[in-house]
Design a protein around this motif. Structure first.
Motif, mmCIF file in Angstrom:
data_model
loop_
_atom_site.group_PDB
_atom_site.id
_atom_site.type_symbol
_atom_site.label_atom_id
_atom_site.label_comp_id
_atom_site.label_asym_id
_atom_site.label_seq_id
_atom_site.Cartn_x
_atom_site.Cartn_y
_atom_site.Cartn_z
ATOM 1 N N UNK A 132 0.815 -1.195 0.000
ATOM 2 C CA UNK A 132 0.000 0.000 0.000
ATOM 3 C C UNK A 132 0.855 1.254 0.000
ATOM 4 N N UNK A 133 1.478 1.445 -1.035
ATOM 5 C CA UNK A 133 2.265 2.666 -1.142
ATOM 6 C C UNK A 133 1.598 3.505 -2.226
ATOM 7 N N UNK A 134 1.760 4.749 -2.106
ATOM 8 C CA UNK A 134 1.100 5.683 -3.008
ATOM 9 C C UNK A 134 1.111 5.250 -4.472
ATOM 10 N N UNK A 135 2.224 4.892 -4.900
ATOM 11 C CA UNK A 135 2.315 4.577 -6.328
ATOM 12 C C UNK A 135 1.432 3.403 -6.685
ATOM 13 N N UNK A 160 0.349 10.730 -7.861
ATOM 14 C CA UNK A 160 0.963 10.120 -6.700
ATOM 15 C C UNK A 160 0.811 11.040 -5.500
ATOM 16 N N UNK A 161 0.973 12.276 -5.752
ATOM 17 C CA UNK A 161 0.865 13.248 -4.671
ATOM 18 C C UNK A 161 -0.513 13.180 -4.030
ATOM 19 N N UNK A 162 -1.473 13.083 -4.860
ATOM 20 C CA UNK A 162 -2.840 13.019 -4.354
ATOM 21 C C UNK A 162 -2.989 11.860 -3.410
ATOM 22 N N UNK A 163 -2.581 10.752 -3.895
ATOM 23 C CA UNK A 163 -2.741 9.540 -3.113
ATOM 24 C C UNK A 163 -1.878 9.589 -1.863
ATOM 25 N N UNK A 164 -0.709 10.033 -2.033
ATOM 26 C CA UNK A 164 0.200 10.077 -0.889
ATOM 27 C C UNK A 164 -0.382 10.937 0.220
#
Length: 287
Positions: free
Chosen positions: A118-121, A134-138
């Motif tokens: 479960x990492x952003x990417x 990615x930023x959004x998710x992170x």
DNA sequence: CAGTGAATAT
DNA sequence: TATATTCACT
């Protein structure tokens, strides 16, 4: 124990985005700037205290021009040099509104990826949401983690505080069903049964990158509908569908700038209109 | 690249 | 105000 497998799967399936959820959102609104330029706004919104470019819900005006020239006319690179530049990446997108549905997708992705992946990417890729970066998710992932943590710490004991006075950080999360409790349990010993390997999701990055490099003009691709905040996730189930990017139609538009509006590719493979959900969402094989 | 905390923008 | 996004550091 094998039965459990099907169990969780069923459950998961059940939680999957329903047809109503996903579909009708590719209705890309007119860009705020464009709307303003046209001076179209809500008739009875008599109240322009701040004349900023706010994105509001443009009335049901037909949107003939599919030319999503994002109203964002920032400063395109000039001068320069550039032989092959990709200006689109620099566009500033509007604030992403994490709608419960979107968050749900996020949660689902995380849940199925497992705490490990479960990492952003990976999440981003598994979500297959267009425009999501990615930023959004992170950013969201972090908030989500904090939310879980908080919940955990507070749920012990004290009376009944199910979800009443939680800090402000949870409204969004609160509306979203947390699959299980895949909290952060640093337990290198036992892994949760991961029935499915996320490898499928990983490879796509290259393809995507390759495609982009090939000259994929972002003219109408990397954009998510600016959805106006609808907001009433209180206890309602769904309120709004959102962006789901799944099928990338091979729209080769070359030469003549025919802005033939894309025939709405938002169609997911949803199930039949009635009955169970036989959603085939996850394996995002294409991307 | 991913995670965190603070600052910032809307 | 609340929430998302961005940045510096790790």
């Amino acid at each position: 124990m094998r039965e459990d497998d099907s169990n969780w799967f069923s459950k998961w399936e059940q939680e999957l985005p329903s047809p109503e959820d996903l579909m009708p959102i590719t209705q890309t609104l007119i860009t705020p700037d464009l709307a303003i330029a046209f001076d179209i706004r809500s008739p009875h919104t008599h109240h322009p205290p701040s004349l900023h470019h706010h994105q509001q819900q443009p009335p049901p005006i037909s949107t003939p021009s599919s030319q999503p020239n994002s109203g964002e006319f920032d400063s395109p690179e000039l001068g320069g040099g550039g032989a092959g530049d990709e200006p689109a990446r620099t566009l500033k997108r509007p604030r992403l509104v994490w709608t419960p549905q979107l968050h749900k997708r996020f949660v689902d992705a995380v849940a199925h990826l497992g705490i490990k992946n479960a990492v952003p990417k990976t999440i981003m890729q598994l979500m297959s949401v267009d425009g999501l970066t990615r930023e959004n998710v992170a950013s969201h992932l972090q908030k989500y983690r904090l939310y879980l943590k908080r919940m955990q710490g507070l749920s012990s004991g004290s009376g009944g505080n199910g979800s009443g006075g939680d800090p402000a950080t949870d409204h969004l999360f609160a509306s979203s069903p947390v699959p299980a409790h895949f909290l952060h349990q640093g337990r290198p010993n036992s892994e949760h049964y991961l029935p499915y390997v996320p490898v499928a999701a990983l490879q796509q990055q290259q393809q995507m990158a390759a495609a982009a490099a090939a000259g994929h003009h972002p003219q109408l691709q990397p954009r998510y509908g600016h959805v106006g905040h609808f907001g009433s996730p209180r206890n309602g189930q769904f309120e709004h569908p959102f962006l789901n990017r799944q099928s990338q139609q091979p729209i080769h538009r070359v030469g003549t700038p025919i802005h033939n509006s894309v025939p709405s590719s938002y169609v997911d493979d949803l199930e039949s209109a009635n009955g169970r959900k036989v959603l085939t969402l996850f394996p995002t094989g294409d991307d």
